[in-house]
Motif scaffolding. Structure first.
Motif: not given
Length: 442
Positions: A207, A210, A214, A227, A229, A236
Motif C-alpha cells: 500500500k 502504491r 500514485n 503501473y 496495481f 493488494i
C-alpha cells in the motif's frame, strides 16, 4: 562478457495460429553500441550511439558520450580499460552497461505485450525511460516533504518500505519507475513471503509502494503504462489475513471498570484505558493530542470534537463528536488532579514540550510503556482470555455497540472510518447469540 553485436529474437509461440505461421512471428533485431564515425566532431572525436537495425532500417541513438579513436574498443563496444587513454572509462562503461540493460528491458516489454514495434517507437521508449525519475530519489523526497509538513508517521512508513525494498533489491538506488512493473511487484511479494513476512505486513508495504507510485504518476515522474496495481494488476486485497478479534468479554470489561488499583501506575493505566473506551475507542495518538480546545459547546451539550491524526488531512474527513458524559468528565478531572499535565492537554501522555519528529518519538516511547503497563494490569486483574493492549479498548467498544444493536453505519461513524469495510474488520460477521439461535433450528 562480449558487448559486441547482439541478436535479439522476439518470438511469441502463444500467438501462433498454425505451424506455418512460425516464421512470420519470428522478428530479428540487431543492436550495437558503436562510435559513429560518419559524424566526426571538430575535435576529432566521435559520438557514442546505440545502433538499432530492424527489417533493413537503421537508427542511431546518441548516448551523450564521445570517444577518440584510440579510446574505443570496437570488439566489445566499450571504452578501452586504460586510464592513460580515458581516466573515466569505468564510469563511462558503467553508463553504457546501464543503457544496454535499458534496451533489454524495453525489448522484453515489447515481447510480453506482443507489440509490433518500430525503430521510432523503440527510441521513444528508450528516452522515455530515461526521462522518468529514480524511485529511490523520489522516495527520499517524499519522506523529507512529509517530515517538513509534520506527517511523521507517514514519513516513517515510507522510510520502512524503502528500507525493505532495498533489502531485496541491491539496485534499488538506480531503479527507474518503469522498472517497478507487475513482474517487479510480484517478485517483491514472493521475496517477502519467503522471508516469513505475513500477509498483513506485506499489504502494508504494498500500500505504501502504491501510494508512492500514485504520487509519482501525478507529478509526471512515472507513467501509467507500467503501473503494477489497479485493474488487471497486483491485487493488494488478497494479502489481507483475518486476525483474531481483540475484544473483552463483558465480565472482563466490568472488572476493569470496577477495580480501582492501589498502585498509582496501574490506576493511571486503568483510567486511560477506560477513557479510550468511553471516547468511542479513541486511538492512543489521538488521545495524546486532545486539548481543552477540543471541547466544544454545541446545541445539544458539550462534546469532545476532533479529527483522527491518521486521516485528518484527507479530503472530506469529518470530525468525530464525543458527548462529554459525566464518566468522561470524571476521568478528565482525575487526570487534572493526579497527574502532571502540561499545557492544555486533557491526558498526561505528552510530558515534554516537543514538536515535529521529536514529539512523534516521544509519543511512540510512551505508547510502548503504556502497552507494557496494560499487560501488567491484565495480569493483576486475572484477565486471561485477552491480553490488554491499546487496540483492545477500541475493539471492545465496537463489539459492545454491536451487541446492543447499534447499526454498523453508526459504529463506523463514531470510529472515524471512511467505509464499512474497515469497520467490519473490527466486528465478527455475526454475534454469537445469533449463531446460537441458528443452531437451534437444525
Amino acid at each position: 562478457m562480449n558487448y559486441g553485436t547482439k541478436l535479439v529474437y522476439l518470438y511469441h509461440p502463444k500467438v501462433l495460429k498454425s505451424v506455418g505461421q512460425t516464421l512470420n512471428n519470428l522478428v530479428m533485431a540487431k543492436f550495437n553500441i558503436v562510435a559513429y564515425k560518419s559524424n566526426q566532431k571538430r575535435d576529432g572525436s566521435y559520438p557514442i550511439c546505440l545502433r538499432a537495425t530492424k527489417e533493413g532500417k537503421r537508427k542511431y541513438i546518441d548516448l551523450g558520450l564521445t570517444t577518440q579513436e584510440n579510446q574505443w574498443d570496437e570488439s566489445t563496444g566499450r571504452f578501452k580499460r586504460d586510464k592513460r587513454l580515458n581516466p573515466t572509462y569505468v564510469r563511462d562503461n558503467s553508463l553504457l552497461n546501464h543503457y544496454e540493460e535499458r534496451k533489454d528491458s524495453i525489448l522484453r516489454k515489447f515481447a510480453e505485450e506482443r507489440i509490433d514495434w518500430t525503430l521510432n517507437l523503440f527510441e521513444e521508449q528508450f528516452w522515455g525511460m530515461s526521462k522518468q525519475g529514480k524511485v529511490y530519489d523520489f522516495f527520499i523526497t517524499q519522506i523529507e516533504n512529509l517530515k517538513a509538513t509534520n506527517h511523521i508517521g507517514n514519513a516513517k512508513a515510507y522510510a520502512r518500505t524503502l528500507h525493505v525494498m532495498g533489502k531485496y533489491d541491491d539496485k534499488i538506488e538506480e531503479r527507474l519507475f518503469p522498472e517497478i512493473d507487475i513482474k517487479y511487484v510480484n517478485a517483491f511479494n514472493v521475496a517477502l513471503e519467503k522471508d516469513k513476512c505475513g500477509g498483513n505486513t506485506r499489504k502494508y508495504y504494498m500500500k505504501t509502494l502504491r501510494a508512492v507510485l500514485n504520487k509519482a504518476i501525478k507529478e509526471k515522474e512515472a507513467s501509467l503504462s507500467t503501473y503494477p496495481f489497479g485493474k488487471g494488476g497486483f491485487e493488494i486485497s488478497t494479502l489481507e489475513e483475518e486476525t483474531r478479534k481483540r475484544y473483552l468479554l463483558s465480565e472482563d470489561l466490568n472488572l476493569i471498570k470496577n477495580s480501582p488499583q492501589q498502585n498509582f501506575t496501574m490506576e493511571y493505566t486503568r483510567r486511560l484505558f477506560l477513557f479510550s473506551y468511553y471516547c468511542f475507542g479513541i486511538s492512543y495518538v489521538d488521545m495524546a493530542s486532545l486539548t481543552t480546545h477540543n471541547i466544544e459547546k454545541l446545541e445539544t451539550g458539550e462534546y469532545i470534537v476532533y479529527k483522527r491524526q491518521k486521516i485528518k488531512n484527507q479530503k472530506g474527513v469529518k470530525s468525530i463528536k464525543i458527548p462529554l458524559t459525566d464518566t468522561i468528565r470524571g476521568l478528565i478531572e482525575w487526570f487534572g488532579k493526579n497527574t502532571p499535565l502540561i499545557g492544555d492537554y486533557l491526558t498526561p501522555i505528552i510530558t515534554r514540550d516537543y514538536s515535529g519528529e521529536q514529539l512523534y518519538e516521544h509519543i511512540r516511547s510512551r505508547y510502548g510503556r503504556y502497552n507494557k503497563n496494560l499487560k501488567k494490569l491484565g495480569v493483576a486483574l486475572g484477565i486471561e482470555r485477552q491480553k490488554l493492549t491499546t487496540y483492545v479498548s477500541r475493539h471492545t467498544m465496537a463489539m459492545t455497540l454491536q451487541s446492543n444493536k447499534v447499526p454498523r453505519e453508526v459504529i463506523s461513524q463514531v470510529m472515524g472510518h471512511s467505509n464499512l469495510e474497515t469497520t467490519n474488520v473490527y466486528l465478527d460477521s455475526f454475534e454469537t447469540s445469533v449463531v446460537d439461535e441458528a443452531a437451534k433450528l437444525l
